[in-house]
Design an enzyme around this catalytic site. Structure first.
Site, PDB file in Angstrom:
ATOM      1  N   LYS A 186      43.072  54.100  31.050  1.00  0.00           N
ATOM      2  CA  LYS A 186      42.757  55.460  31.519  1.00  0.00           C
ATOM      3  C   LYS A 186      43.294  56.424  30.457  1.00  0.00           C
ATOM      4  O   LYS A 186      44.184  57.244  30.716  1.00  0.00           O
ATOM      5  CB  LYS A 186      43.402  55.679  32.908  1.00  0.00           C
ATOM      6  N   ASP A 243      45.303  44.080  38.516  1.00  0.00           N
ATOM      7  CA  ASP A 243      45.426  43.664  39.914  1.00  0.00           C
ATOM      8  C   ASP A 243      44.206  44.132  40.709  1.00  0.00           C
ATOM      9  O   ASP A 243      43.562  43.367  41.432  1.00  0.00           O
ATOM     10  CB  ASP A 243      46.713  44.256  40.512  1.00  0.00           C
ATOM     11  N   ASP A 247      40.611  41.824  42.129  1.00  0.00           N
ATOM     12  CA  ASP A 247      40.173  41.743  43.532  1.00  0.00           C
ATOM     13  C   ASP A 247      38.723  42.196  43.632  1.00  0.00           C
ATOM     14  O   ASP A 247      37.917  41.610  44.350  1.00  0.00           O
ATOM     15  CB  ASP A 247      41.043  42.628  44.445  1.00  0.00           C
TER      16      ASP A 247
END
Ligand code: IPM
Ligand code: MG
Length: 359
Positions: A186, A243, A247
């Site tokens: 980012k 993380d 998912d």
């Protein structure tokens, strides 16, 4: 070869899938005549219940003396009181940190039979095969924390060295696959992300000039993972983004229960765990999908034990089971955890090691 393996079943469905890992390792040890010692220790909520700590000293010591660690899952509602002083997840985080496991490899590959198990359209899923390399011992997971009733903060920091070593690992994987590296950050907002971008560019230019490398913002990446996932090959990213993105990527393969992971440091030692959690809603029912765990054992044979042929045999046994509907209900099958585990072992027996070149 002698190998010491520590099993950490943990909580929820962790013990159920770890049992299948143990049986698989025992079968393979017998077949190949390997001297593998397995030892079971406590972690997470189970460890809190019996010792008061999520990572007892005995567990850490056993892991330090091992060649590989196999972990089920940690956590559950019983230990999730926000005011609790100790949490099961701390055990896993401390273990990763203490063992220096900075690179978390999470392959995402789709089995053609499972196209319908994914909520995405088949044409979007065509050709999905990526490896996410998640930085695992830095960032906001491990920064200073302030926790009060009216104010809280988590600080996110990265050093050049922490970025370099994981980017090198990812670069090696991208080169080996003949593919491309996408570094996700980012950088339009975060200072740490700007350092990631700079260091990644330098490492890639210096050590991997032959490997194509691109940078991508994490918000855009999270959109592309579900709209055009096959555009990715190898991804490298910081701890928290990794993380979340893994998912998200697990939705591509139909079930979270399918995905394995390896957490590695500088050497061959590794910690192997499925990426799914403790799934308290189905714990104790014997219906959890063991394939993510068994695929993690394939990664263990590959990375820690140097037996790539065994790794491939495990992977193809899992693939064959899925192709034949010998799988748990999340994949549209009707087998329980133990039956699905034994289906994989039966297929391995059918393709005995004599049929493949021994490494
Ligand atoms: C994972 C898990 C862990 C993490 C939790 C259990 C601390 O979500 O391995 O992805 O956030 O790293
Ligand atoms: Mg996670």
């Amino acid at each position: 070869m002698t190998a010491r393996i520590v099993l950490l079943p943990g909580d929820g469905i962790g013990p159920e899938v770890t049992k299948e890992a143990e049986l698989l390792i025992a079968d393979l040890a017998a077949e190949y005549g390997l001297a593998i010692e397995m030892q079971t220790e406590l972690i997470g909520g189970a460890a809190i219940d019996s010792t008061g700590e999520p990572l007892p000293a005995q567990t850490l010591q056993a892991c330090r003396g091992a060649d590989a660690v196999v972990l089920g899952a940690v956590g559950g509602p019983k230990w999730s009181d926000p005011d609790a002083k100790v949490r099961p997840e701390q055990g896993l985080l401390e273990l990763r940190k203490a063992l220096g496991l900075f690179a978390n490899l999470r392959p995402v590959r789709l089995h053609p039979k499972l196209v319908d198990a994914s909520p995405l359209k088949p044409e979007v899923l065509d050709g999905v095969d990526m490896m996410v390399v998640r930085e695992l011992t830095g960032g906001s997971y491990f920064g200073d924390k302030v926790e009060g009733d009216d104010f809280a903060s988590d600080s996110c920091s990265y050093s050049r060295e922490e970025i370099e070593r994981v980017v090198i690992r990812a670069g090696e994987i991208a080169r080996q696959r003949g593919g491309k590296l996408t570094q996700i950050d980012k950088a339009n907002v975060m200072a740490t992300s700007r350092l990631w971008r700079k260091v990644t560019g330098e490492v890639m230019q210096e050590k991997f000039p032959d490997v194509e490398c691109e940078n991508m913002l994490v918000d855009a990446a999270s959109m592309f993972i579900v709209s055009n996932p096959s555009r990715f090959d190898v991804i490298v990213t910081e701890n928290m983004f990794g993380d979340i993105l893994t998912d998200e990527a697990s939705t591509l393969v139909g079930s979270m229960g399918m995905l394995p992971s390896a957490s590695l440091g500088a050497g061959k030692f590794g910690l192997y765990e499925p990426i799914h959690g403790s799934a308290p809603d189905i714990a104790g029912q014997g219906i959890a999908n063991p394939f993510g765990m068994l695929a993690s054992i394939a990664m263990m044979f590959d990375y820690s034990l140097g037996m790539q042929d065994v790794a491939q045999r495990i992977e193809s046994a899992i693939r064959d089971c899925v192709s034949n509907g010998e799988c748990t209900h999340d994949l549209g099958g009707s087998l329980g955890t133990a039956e699905a585990g034994s289906a994989v072992r039966r297929r391995l027996r059918e393709t005995g090691s004599s049929e493949v070149a021994q490494g």
